[in-house]
Design an enzyme around this catalytic site. Structure first.
Site, PDB file in Angstrom:
ATOM      1  N   ASP A  62      -1.958  13.351-105.252  1.00  0.00           N
ATOM      2  CA  ASP A  62      -2.431  12.274-106.157  1.00  0.00           C
ATOM      3  C   ASP A  62      -3.646  12.192-106.635  1.00  0.00           C
ATOM      4  O   ASP A  62      -4.270  13.135-106.183  1.00  0.00           O
ATOM      5  CB  ASP A  62      -1.812  11.029-105.524  1.00  0.00           C
ATOM      6  N   TYR A  64      -7.495  11.332-107.502  1.00  0.00           N
ATOM      7  CA  TYR A  64      -8.949  10.721-106.768  1.00  0.00           C
ATOM      8  C   TYR A  64      -8.664   9.355-107.036  1.00  0.00           C
ATOM      9  O   TYR A  64      -8.373   8.824-108.339  1.00  0.00           O
ATOM     10  CB  TYR A  64     -10.039  11.341-107.304  1.00  0.00           C
ATOM     11  N   PHE A  75      -7.192  18.254-108.823  1.00  0.00           N
ATOM     12  CA  PHE A  75      -8.428  18.783-108.193  1.00  0.00           C
ATOM     13  C   PHE A  75      -9.654  18.592-109.100  1.00  0.00           C
ATOM     14  O   PHE A  75     -10.796  18.589-108.830  1.00  0.00           O
ATOM     15  CB  PHE A  75      -8.409  20.158-107.819  1.00  0.00           C
ATOM     16  N   HIS A 184      -3.947  23.881 -97.601  1.00  0.00           N
ATOM     17  CA  HIS A 184      -4.667  22.991 -98.601  1.00  0.00           C
ATOM     18  C   HIS A 184      -6.394  23.273 -98.306  1.00  0.00           C
ATOM     19  O   HIS A 184      -6.744  23.435 -97.147  1.00  0.00           O
ATOM     20  CB  HIS A 184      -4.602  21.516 -98.152  1.00  0.00           C
TER      21      HIS A 184
END
Length: 225
Positions: A62, A64, A75, A184
């Protein structure tokens, strides 16, 4: 606000009632709260990549939830915003894998313009409240995006980083496509991403599928469509 080509692409994979409920929820949230990304950036990932242009999908969870960070691309952060820790690790791997020096800023729009769909599974979030819009309907919408790309025959490489993203591998059933999984990039995950060489692997898969490669320098101009 969703581009017309994407509306047509997703139509058969979406439930009209669920989409209407999601729209109602998101409209009310923007009216009552500070929501990220800004509404004009809500579908930035889709606006920058038409379905036929997409060669790679990178899936985040989701947006920032801090001021000025989210702008509709997973990202990515705008120029002038401090590069977040996960993105710093992406840039470390970028340098180690394909020799691109870490960019001074975290805006990945250059990737998007080359056909990299920078998609979050959930497209909105309340300010300061991570995952606050999870389970509200976005997951079905973005799953439909993956299913629509899966239905195309031009190769798409799916880069799935972390446990949440890797669960979406089951949606990619067309042998024309390639799924590349890794841990991740968060610094909280010390193993599984650094050293995974996803960028060179993606370009090899694209070459094997007869598609243009991605220039992984975010500052590069588009080299193909």
């Amino acid at each position: 606000m969703l581009p017309a080509d994407w509306q047509a692409e997703l139509a058969e994979f979406l439930d009209d009632d669920a989409t209407a409920a999601l729209s109602e929820f998101v409209t009310a949230e923007y009216a009552a709260h500070t929501i990220y990304p800004p509404v004009e950036d809500l579908f930035a990932a889709y606006r920058l990549c038409s379905p036929r242009q997409i060669r790679v999908l990178i899936l985040g969870q989701d947006p920032y939830h801090g001021p000025g960070q989210a702008h509709g691309l997973s990202f990515s952060v705008r120029d002038g915003v401090r590069v977040p820790p996960s993105l710093r690790n992406v840039f470390k791997e970028l340098a180690a894998d394909v020799g691109v020096a870490p960019p001074p800023a975290g805006d990945l729009t250059g990737w998007a313009r080359q056909g990299v769909l920078l998609l979050n599974a959930v497209l909105t979030v309340r300010a300061g409240a991570a995952a606050s819009h999870g389970g509200k309907g976005w997951e079905a919408f973005t799953d439909a995006t993956i299913r629509a790309l899966n239905a195309r025959d031009d190769r798409v490489v799916f880069l799935l980083w972390g446990g949440y993203a890797r669960k979406k591998a089951v949606l990619v059933t067309n042998p024309a496509h390639v799924v590349i999984e890794a841990g991740h990039p968060s610094p909280l995950n010390p193993r599984g991403f650094l050293g995974s060489r996803p960028f060179s692997a993606a370009n090899k898969a694209l070459a094997d599928g007869g598609r243009e490669l991605i220039d992984w320098d975010p500052r590069a101009e588009p080299i193909g469509s």
